[in-house]
Scaffold this motif. Structure first.
Motif, mmCIF file in Angstrom:
data_model
loop_
_atom_site.group_PDB
_atom_site.id
_atom_site.type_symbol
_atom_site.label_atom_id
_atom_site.label_comp_id
_atom_site.label_asym_id
_atom_site.label_seq_id
_atom_site.Cartn_x
_atom_site.Cartn_y
_atom_site.Cartn_z
ATOM 1 N N PRO A 7 0.789 -1.228 0.000
ATOM 2 C CA PRO A 7 0.000 0.000 0.000
ATOM 3 C C PRO A 7 0.823 1.281 0.000
ATOM 4 O O PRO A 7 0.364 2.309 -0.469
ATOM 5 C CB PRO A 7 -0.853 -0.105 1.259
ATOM 6 N N GLN A 8 2.045 1.222 0.520
ATOM 7 C CA GLN A 8 2.937 2.386 0.425
ATOM 8 C C GLN A 8 4.375 1.934 0.542
ATOM 9 O O GLN A 8 4.672 0.896 1.111
ATOM 10 C CB GLN A 8 2.588 3.463 1.455
ATOM 11 N N LYS A 9 5.275 2.748 -0.007
ATOM 12 C CA LYS A 9 6.700 2.400 -0.038
ATOM 13 C C LYS A 9 7.467 3.094 1.073
ATOM 14 O O LYS A 9 8.609 3.502 0.883
ATOM 15 C CB LYS A 9 7.290 2.745 -1.395
ATOM 16 N N SER A 10 6.843 3.193 2.227
ATOM 17 C CA SER A 10 7.486 3.756 3.408
ATOM 18 C C SER A 10 6.764 3.194 4.628
ATOM 19 O O SER A 10 5.655 2.674 4.515
ATOM 20 C CB SER A 10 7.413 5.289 3.390
ATOM 21 N N PRO A 11 7.391 3.278 5.799
ATOM 22 C CA PRO A 11 6.748 2.739 6.997
ATOM 23 C C PRO A 11 5.619 3.639 7.501
ATOM 24 O O PRO A 11 5.534 4.814 7.143
ATOM 25 C CB PRO A 11 7.884 2.675 8.013
ATOM 26 N N PRO A 70 8.695 -8.681 10.081
ATOM 27 C CA PRO A 70 7.359 -8.136 10.278
ATOM 28 C C PRO A 70 6.937 -8.171 11.759
ATOM 29 O O PRO A 70 7.376 -9.054 12.477
ATOM 30 C CB PRO A 70 6.475 -9.051 9.441
ATOM 31 N N PRO A 71 6.207 -7.217 12.228
ATOM 32 C CA PRO A 71 5.494 -6.190 11.490
ATOM 33 C C PRO A 71 6.304 -4.907 11.301
ATOM 34 O O PRO A 71 5.780 -3.900 10.858
ATOM 35 C CB PRO A 71 4.276 -5.917 12.374
ATOM 36 N N PHE A 72 7.575 -4.951 11.647
ATOM 37 C CA PHE A 72 8.390 -3.741 11.646
ATOM 38 C C PHE A 72 9.066 -3.480 10.302
ATOM 39 O O PHE A 72 9.432 -4.413 9.595
ATOM 40 C CB PHE A 72 9.464 -3.830 12.745
ATOM 41 N N CYS A 73 9.265 -2.213 10.006
ATOM 42 C CA CYS A 73 9.981 -1.814 8.801
ATOM 43 C C CYS A 73 11.455 -2.207 8.943
ATOM 44 O O CYS A 73 12.069 -1.971 9.987
ATOM 45 C CB CYS A 73 9.851 -0.309 8.604
ATOM 46 N N ASP A 74 12.014 -2.816 7.888
ATOM 47 C CA ASP A 74 13.435 -3.150 7.869
ATOM 48 C C ASP A 74 14.132 -2.513 6.674
ATOM 49 O O ASP A 74 15.260 -2.858 6.358
ATOM 50 C CB ASP A 74 13.644 -4.654 7.880
ATOM 51 N N GLY A 75 13.449 -1.603 5.996
ATOM 52 C CA GLY A 75 14.048 -0.926 4.843
ATOM 53 C C GLY A 75 13.835 -1.654 3.526
ATOM 54 O O GLY A 75 14.346 -1.214 2.500
ATOM 55 N N SER A 76 13.076 -2.746 3.530
ATOM 56 C CA SER A 76 12.844 -3.490 2.288
ATOM 57 C C SER A 76 12.213 -2.635 1.203
ATOM 58 O O SER A 76 12.411 -2.892 0.013
ATOM 59 C CB SER A 76 11.935 -4.707 2.550
ATOM 60 N N HIS A 77 11.471 -1.608 1.591
ATOM 61 C CA HIS A 77 10.813 -0.733 0.616
ATOM 62 C C HIS A 77 11.822 -0.010 -0.288
ATOM 63 O O HIS A 77 11.498 0.374 -1.396
ATOM 64 C CB HIS A 77 9.913 0.294 1.321
ATOM 65 N N SER A 78 13.058 0.122 0.187
ATOM 66 C CA SER A 78 14.067 0.810 -0.625
ATOM 67 C C SER A 78 14.484 0.004 -1.840
ATOM 68 O O SER A 78 15.121 0.528 -2.748
ATOM 69 C CB SER A 78 15.291 1.153 0.242
ATOM 70 N N LYS A 79 14.112 -1.265 -1.885
ATOM 71 C CA LYS A 79 14.454 -2.137 -3.011
ATOM 72 C C LYS A 79 13.321 -2.233 -4.040
ATOM 73 O O LYS A 79 13.455 -2.935 -5.028
ATOM 74 C CB LYS A 79 14.786 -3.538 -2.504
ATOM 75 N N LEU A 80 12.227 -1.533 -3.784
ATOM 76 C CA LEU A 80 11.082 -1.586 -4.715
ATOM 77 C C LEU A 80 11.285 -0.647 -5.880
ATOM 78 O O LEU A 80 11.888 0.368 -5.790
ATOM 79 C CB LEU A 80 9.780 -1.227 -3.984
#
Length: 80
Positions: A7-11, A70-80
């Motif tokens: 749903p979004q590319k950030s925490p 999960p459920p915590f942000c680990d920075g995976s969104h930076s690879k999208l």
């Protein structure tokens, strides 16, 4: 294995309350992000993740739903 929707590319920064239980949306389809609203029951492939707050503090819940912690942000969104 099917991937969840992102749903979004950030925490999501959320102020949690000590002792309160939160259910993090793992499918990415909930209308109450980052929390579960039961939508996964329709899709049937994902389950929400229970989180019990151990203190009142800000938590960064994963928004892309691809975190390896999960459920915590680990920075995976930076690879999208």
């Amino acid at each position: 294995m099917e991937k969840p929707k992102s749903p979004q590319k950030s925490p999501y920064k959320v102020k949690v309350e000590k002792g309160k239980i939160y259910f993090w949306c793992a499918c990415g389809l909930s209308n109450k992000q980052p929390f579960c609203d039961g939508t996964h029951k329709i899709e049937g492939k994902f389950k929400s993740l229970k989180y019990l707050a151990d203190g009142s503090k800000d938590i960064y819940f994963c928004g892309c739903k691809l975190s390896q912690n999960p459920p915590f942000c680990d920075g995976s969104h930076s690879k999208l």
